[in-house]
Design a protein around this motif. Structure first.
Motif, PDB file in Angstrom:
ATOM      1  N   HIS A  54     -14.784 -22.599 -20.007  1.00 48.82           N
ATOM      2  CA  HIS A  54     -15.028 -23.086 -18.652  1.00 48.82           C
ATOM      3  C   HIS A  54     -13.782 -23.719 -18.026  1.00 48.82           C
ATOM      4  O   HIS A  54     -13.873 -24.368 -16.991  1.00 48.82           O
ATOM      5  N   VAL A  55     -12.631 -23.562 -18.645  1.00 44.75           N
ATOM      6  CA  VAL A  55     -11.398 -24.212 -18.184  1.00 44.75           C
ATOM      7  C   VAL A  55     -11.105 -23.819 -16.738  1.00 44.75           C
ATOM      8  O   VAL A  55     -11.086 -22.638 -16.394  1.00 44.75           O
ATOM      9  N   GLY A  56     -10.917 -24.832 -15.899  1.00 48.21           N
ATOM     10  CA  GLY A  56     -10.555 -24.606 -14.508  1.00 48.21           C
ATOM     11  C   GLY A  56     -11.729 -24.479 -13.554  1.00 48.21           C
ATOM     12  O   GLY A  56     -11.534 -24.351 -12.347  1.00 48.21           O
ATOM     13  N   ARG A  57     -12.945 -24.546 -14.053  1.00 44.98           N
ATOM     14  CA  ARG A  57     -14.118 -24.447 -13.184  1.00 44.98           C
ATOM     15  C   ARG A  57     -14.371 -25.799 -12.522  1.00 44.98           C
ATOM     16  O   ARG A  57     -14.386 -26.838 -13.173  1.00 44.98           O
TER      17      ARG A  57
ATOM     18  N   LEU B 245      -6.066 -24.139  -5.851  1.00 43.34           N
ATOM     19  CA  LEU B 245      -6.867 -23.789  -7.025  1.00 43.34           C
ATOM     20  C   LEU B 245      -7.652 -22.502  -6.809  1.00 43.34           C
ATOM     21  O   LEU B 245      -8.216 -21.951  -7.759  1.00 43.34           O
ATOM     22  N   ALA B 246      -7.711 -22.033  -5.579  1.00 43.15           N
ATOM     23  CA  ALA B 246      -8.486 -20.828  -5.259  1.00 43.15           C
ATOM     24  C   ALA B 246      -7.691 -19.927  -4.315  1.00 43.15           C
ATOM     25  O   ALA B 246      -8.207 -19.420  -3.332  1.00 43.15           O
ATOM     26  N   ALA B 247      -6.420 -19.706  -4.627  1.00 46.19           N
ATOM     27  CA  ALA B 247      -5.534 -18.939  -3.741  1.00 46.19           C
ATOM     28  C   ALA B 247      -5.608 -17.433  -3.973  1.00 46.19           C
ATOM     29  O   ALA B 247      -5.173 -16.664  -3.123  1.00 46.19           O
ATOM     30  N   THR B 248      -6.132 -17.005  -5.109  1.00 43.60           N
ATOM     31  CA  THR B 248      -6.230 -15.581  -5.415  1.00 43.60           C
ATOM     32  C   THR B 248      -7.667 -15.270  -5.825  1.00 43.60           C
ATOM     33  O   THR B 248      -8.417 -16.183  -6.210  1.00 43.60           O
ATOM     34  N   PRO B 249      -8.077 -14.000  -5.797  1.00 43.76           N
ATOM     35  CA  PRO B 249      -9.433 -13.663  -6.251  1.00 43.76           C
ATOM     36  C   PRO B 249      -9.717 -14.124  -7.685  1.00 43.76           C
ATOM     37  O   PRO B 249     -10.808 -14.609  -7.977  1.00 43.76           O
ATOM     38  N   ALA B 250      -8.728 -14.012  -8.577  1.00 41.54           N
ATOM     39  CA  ALA B 250      -8.928 -14.452  -9.961  1.00 41.54           C
ATOM     40  C   ALA B 250      -9.142 -15.970 -10.020  1.00 41.54           C
ATOM     41  O   ALA B 250      -9.987 -16.455 -10.788  1.00 41.54           O
ATOM     42  N   GLN B 251      -8.390 -16.714  -9.207  1.00 41.43           N
ATOM     43  CA  GLN B 251      -8.560 -18.169  -9.188  1.00 41.43           C
ATOM     44  C   GLN B 251      -9.911 -18.561  -8.595  1.00 41.43           C
ATOM     45  O   GLN B 251     -10.551 -19.500  -9.067  1.00 41.43           O
ATOM     46  N   VAL B 252     -10.365 -17.828  -7.578  1.00 46.42           N
ATOM     47  CA  VAL B 252     -11.688 -18.088  -6.987  1.00 46.42           C
ATOM     48  C   VAL B 252     -12.773 -17.896  -8.046  1.00 46.42           C
ATOM     49  O   VAL B 252     -13.686 -18.714  -8.184  1.00 46.42           O
ATOM     50  N   ALA B 253     -12.668 -16.805  -8.812  1.00 45.58           N
ATOM     51  CA  ALA B 253     -13.650 -16.516  -9.861  1.00 45.58           C
ATOM     52  C   ALA B 253     -13.650 -17.597 -10.934  1.00 45.58           C
ATOM     53  O   ALA B 253     -14.697 -17.910 -11.518  1.00 45.58           O
ATOM     54  N   ARG B 254     -12.499 -18.190 -11.182  1.00 44.65           N
ATOM     55  CA  ARG B 254     -12.403 -19.244 -12.192  1.00 44.65           C
ATOM     56  C   ARG B 254     -12.901 -20.582 -11.658  1.00 44.65           C
ATOM     57  O   ARG B 254     -13.672 -21.271 -12.310  1.00 44.65           O
ATOM     58  N   TYR B 255     -12.464 -20.943 -10.455  1.00 46.98           N
ATOM     59  CA  TYR B 255     -12.775 -22.259  -9.881  1.00 46.98           C
ATOM     60  C   TYR B 255     -14.259 -22.374  -9.500  1.00 46.98           C
ATOM     61  O   TYR B 255     -14.888 -23.403  -9.731  1.00 46.98           O
TER      62      TYR B 255
END
Length: 199
Positions: A131-134, A104-114
């Motif tokens: 807030h989807v995916g947080r 769920l946090a494999a890329t910088p964009a996913q980190v920012a979302r999660y």
């Protein structure tokens, strides 16, 4: 609350439901609650927002947060368990990976979302617009314990009953197999499992 992941999965987990109907229940879960693009499984849908009936504390959360129509990880992990109980190792592993916090946090964009730690299980993941995916409450041992047990006992199929070790894997058809180092008492064992679907 038209469909609830817990009721759908327990049709298979309990072993009391007709297997054909249990598969239909899981198919409905896949169609209505699994959000692969958002990497989440909703607890139920639609969330309680303006219902005349009071379902209790769940409605106190805004729609799409925590138990009110978001991903409540403890409960949705049972969807993975249900697929394993019905012998569908491909789908069980696919959904397990969908819930894996590292993925769920494999890329910088996913980190920012999660927005939460990727090395622990989040009790909930938001589905509310904006807030989807947080991730929500982390370090939640109930969800972590269920995820561990489902991975080891239901997908890898390694369970201990008293002093006996049982191995009954339900792994994806694409896996050649797996190896496990297992300690019991003062002994260590290396267990090598070949995928029975590939033999």
């Amino acid at each position: 609350c038209r469909i609830d992941a817990i009721a759908q999965s327990w049709a298979a987990i309990s072993g009391l439901g007709d297997p054909g109907r249990a598969r239909l229940a899981l198919r409905a879960t896949d169609e209505q609650l699994v959000k692969a693009d958002d990497r989440m499984i909703l607890l139920f849908t639609p969330p309680f927002a303006h219902s005349a009936h009071d379902p209790g504390y769940v409605k106190a959360y805004p729609a799409g947060l925590r138990e009110n129509g978001g991903q409540y990880t403890h409960g949705v992990l049972w969807t993975v368990l249900a697929h394993a109980r019905l012998g569908d190792g491909d789908r069980a592993a696919e959904l397990f990976a969908l819930l894996d916090p590292i993925r769920l946090a494999a890329t910088p964009a996913q980190v920012a979302r999660y927005q939460v730690e990727p090395y622990v299980i989040a009790a909930d993941v938001y589905a509310a617009p904006g807030h989807v995916g947080r991730g929500g409450w982390t370090w939640y041992t109930g969800s972590a314990a269920w995820m561990y047990r489902i991975g080891v006992e239901s997908i890898l199929g390694i369970t201990r009953r008293g002093a006996a070790l049982q191995i009954a894997p339900c792994i994806p058809s694409s896996w050649p197999g797996f190896e496990v180092d297992y300690g019991f008492g003062g002994s260590r064992y290396r267990i090598c499992v070949e995928n029975p679907l590939r033999l």
